[in-house]
Design a protein around this motif. Structure first.
Motif, short mmCIF file in Angstrom:
data_model
loop_
_atom_site.label_atom_id
_atom_site.label_comp_id
_atom_site.label_asym_id
_atom_site.label_seq_id
_atom_site.Cartn_x
_atom_site.Cartn_y
_atom_site.Cartn_z
N ARG A 204 0.85 -1.20 0.00
CA ARG A 204 0.00 0.00 0.00
C ARG A 204 0.88 1.24 0.00
O ARG A 204 1.89 1.30 0.70
N ALA A 205 0.48 2.22 -0.80
CA ALA A 205 1.16 3.51 -0.83
C ALA A 205 0.18 4.59 -0.40
O ALA A 205 -1.02 4.50 -0.69
N TYR A 206 0.69 5.60 0.29
CA TYR A 206 -0.13 6.75 0.67
C TYR A 206 0.42 7.98 -0.04
O TYR A 206 1.58 8.35 0.16
N MET A 207 -0.41 8.58 -0.86
CA MET A 207 -0.04 9.79 -1.61
C MET A 207 -0.70 10.97 -0.93
O MET A 207 -1.93 11.08 -0.88
N LEU A 208 0.13 11.87 -0.38
CA LEU A 208 -0.38 12.90 0.52
C LEU A 208 -0.04 14.31 0.06
O LEU A 208 1.05 14.56 -0.50
N GLN A 209 -0.97 15.21 0.30
CA GLN A 209 -0.67 16.65 0.25
C GLN A 209 -0.39 17.04 1.68
O GLN A 209 -1.30 17.18 2.50
N MET A 210 0.87 17.24 2.01
CA MET A 210 1.28 17.28 3.41
C MET A 210 0.71 18.46 4.19
O MET A 210 0.50 18.37 5.40
N ASP A 211 0.40 19.58 3.52
CA ASP A 211 -0.12 20.72 4.26
C ASP A 211 -1.59 20.56 4.65
O ASP A 211 -2.17 21.45 5.27
N THR A 212 -2.21 19.43 4.29
CA THR A 212 -3.58 19.17 4.73
C THR A 212 -3.63 18.31 5.99
O THR A 212 -4.71 17.97 6.47
N TRP A 213 -2.46 17.98 6.54
CA TRP A 213 -2.38 17.09 7.70
C TRP A 213 -1.79 17.82 8.90
O TRP A 213 -0.94 18.69 8.75
N LYS A 214 -2.22 17.42 10.10
CA LYS A 214 -1.66 17.93 11.35
C LYS A 214 -1.67 16.83 12.39
O LYS A 214 -2.65 16.09 12.52
N LEU A 215 -0.58 16.72 13.11
CA LEU A 215 -0.57 15.93 14.33
C LEU A 215 -0.78 16.92 15.46
O LEU A 215 0.13 17.67 15.82
N LYS A 216 -2.00 16.96 15.97
CA LYS A 216 -2.38 17.96 16.97
C LYS A 216 -2.33 17.31 18.34
O LYS A 216 -2.92 16.24 18.56
N SER A 217 -1.66 17.96 19.28
CA SER A 217 -1.48 17.35 20.59
C SER A 217 -1.58 18.40 21.70
O SER A 217 -1.46 19.60 21.46
N LEU A 218 -1.80 17.92 22.88
CA LEU A 218 -1.85 18.75 24.07
C LEU A 218 -0.44 18.83 24.63
O LEU A 218 0.00 17.98 25.39
N GLY A 219 0.31 19.84 24.18
CA GLY A 219 1.74 19.90 24.48
C GLY A 219 2.51 19.03 23.51
O GLY A 219 1.95 18.45 22.57
N PRO A 220 3.83 18.94 23.67
CA PRO A 220 4.65 18.13 22.76
C PRO A 220 4.20 16.68 22.76
O PRO A 220 3.69 16.17 23.75
#
Length: 405
Positions: free
Chosen positions: A344-360
């Protein structure tokens, strides 16, 4: 947190490159995805006015998940190593680094997966009894460690449904990484009952068990390989427009990976996406590299990040080798990531993704000001690492999951 970044990101390309936000406050993160334009347009004014309506919007309400890594170091080792560079200091450091590395492995893997906690599937066609387990996909062996405790789905049950024998766990004793097999401490039929079909495997404590996902909702959730059902995903029924709300999915239609990626890039571009990165399992990346030999160049992921993102994320300083492939909207950088499922391959537009967290993410859990916690029943100190967050995609339709031949 420089040490944390070094240990977590250096061997996890997608995790390193995904944009980060550390302000995940409140109960959830809510954002809208537009999946339809107003119909109030016509060459005839009256028709345009009669058909006017608002744009089609859906609000994703993303909740946090959490994950932990805990290790203890005995006080004698800590005291004896104080101020020295000897072997005892190395022992203390290796224990804390091991916990952080375990969490890094989980995060790097989870960012690709569906949130159910699954890490592999037992191949019943090879063995349905005994202590030796063969995986359906041998490359999934990277997800298993000696000493890991495993639980399994009911025989033949779907991923994320009920567990066998009320979640009974068994320990991994040996791992044969070349063969893609491992052994467990007790015969599988004794722990999980008679196996009539393949079973899905989970690390103890990670399994969804027919309830709400407790692990990160990764790429396989946001852009699933099958058209999603009406079941709400973060509050959204994605069946009204499965492409714009759940990404694009392509079956294995070509003999070569190169052809599959080119076709995928064309389809994503047709929907308005501008993909810039593709992530593959190293085995698939190797096949692609051989196919592209003489037609491509090697690029640096560090350059990739600086070119596309205005980010202070220290992960952007890590470099990962990539291949390059021409696409309708520009060059695609192709990365090998051992966390990506084979085939499986994932083709991404990277600026549409975020790893959002509470602090680091991850972070040392030292909210009381203490880096270590005195153990109540042992002569030692406990160190706790963890994170609270989830993955977000603001434009699923600009991304694709591609099955490879």
């Amino acid at each position: 947190y420089k040490k944390v970044e070094n240990l977590v990101y250096q061997n996890n390309p997608l995790l390193a490159m995904i944009p980060k936000e550390t302000n995940f406050s409140g109960r959830n993160a809510t954002f809208a995805v537009e999946y339809g334009l107003t119909n109030g347009r016509s060459a005839n004014f009256q028709t345009a006015q009669n058909n006017r309506n608002g744009t089609k919007l859906e609000d994703f309400v993303v909740t946090r998940v959490k994950d932990y890594a805990v290790v203890s170091v005995d006080n004698e080792t800590l005291l004896a190593a104080d101020g020295s560079e000897g072997s005892l200091l190395d022992v203390a450091k290796s224990k804390t680094d091991s916990a952080l590395h375990a969490l890094a492995r989980a995060m790097g893997r989870d960012i690709y997966r569906s949130g159910t906690g699954s890490i592999g599937t037992l191949d019943r066609s090879v063995a349905a009894t005994g202590v030796t387990i063969t995986l359906v996909t041998s490359s999934d062996i990277v997800n298993f460690e000696v000493g890991m405790r495993l639980v399994a789905s009911l025989s033949g049950a779907a991923d994320g449904t009920a567990l066998a024998n009320n979640g009974a766990a068994v320990e991994v004793v040996t791992v044969n990484r070349s063969a893609g097999t491992f052994t467990i401490a007790t015969a599988m039929e004794t722990v999980w009952g008679a196996l009539s079909d393949d079973v899905v495997l989970y690390s103890e404590g990670d399994a969804q068990n027919a309830g709400t996902a407790i692990k990160m909702s990764g790429l396989a959730s946001w852009i699933p390989s099958a058209t999603p059902a009406a079941t709400a995903f973060f509050g959204v029924d994605r069946t009204s427009d499965p492409t714009r709300l759940a990404g694009q999915r392509m079956a294995a239609a070509f003999a070569s990976i190169r052809e599959s990626l080119i076709d995928g890039a064309v389809q994503v571009a047709r929907e308005g996406g501008r993909p810039d990165a593709v992530f593959l399992n190293p085995l698939d990346w190797a096949s692609l590299a051989k196919d592209l030999e003489g037609t491509t160049v090697i690029a640096s992921a560090a350059t990739h990040n600086r070119r596309r993102y205005d980010s202070n994320d220290a992960a952007a300083t890590f470099g990962f080798s990539s291949l390059s492939l021409a696409a309708p909207t520009g060059m695609l950088d192709l990365y090998a990531d051992h966390n990506c499922p084979q085939g499986r391959a994932y083709m991404l537009q990277m600026d549409t993704w975020k790893l959002k967290s509470l602090g680091p993410a991850p972070r040392l859990l030292d909210f009381d000001g203490l880096k270590g916690v005195r153990q109540a029943n042992e002569d030692g100190v406990e160190y706790r690492w963890g994170y609270y967050g989830n993955l977000l995609c603001t434009a699923p339709g600009f991304n694709a999951t591609i099955a490879l031949a």
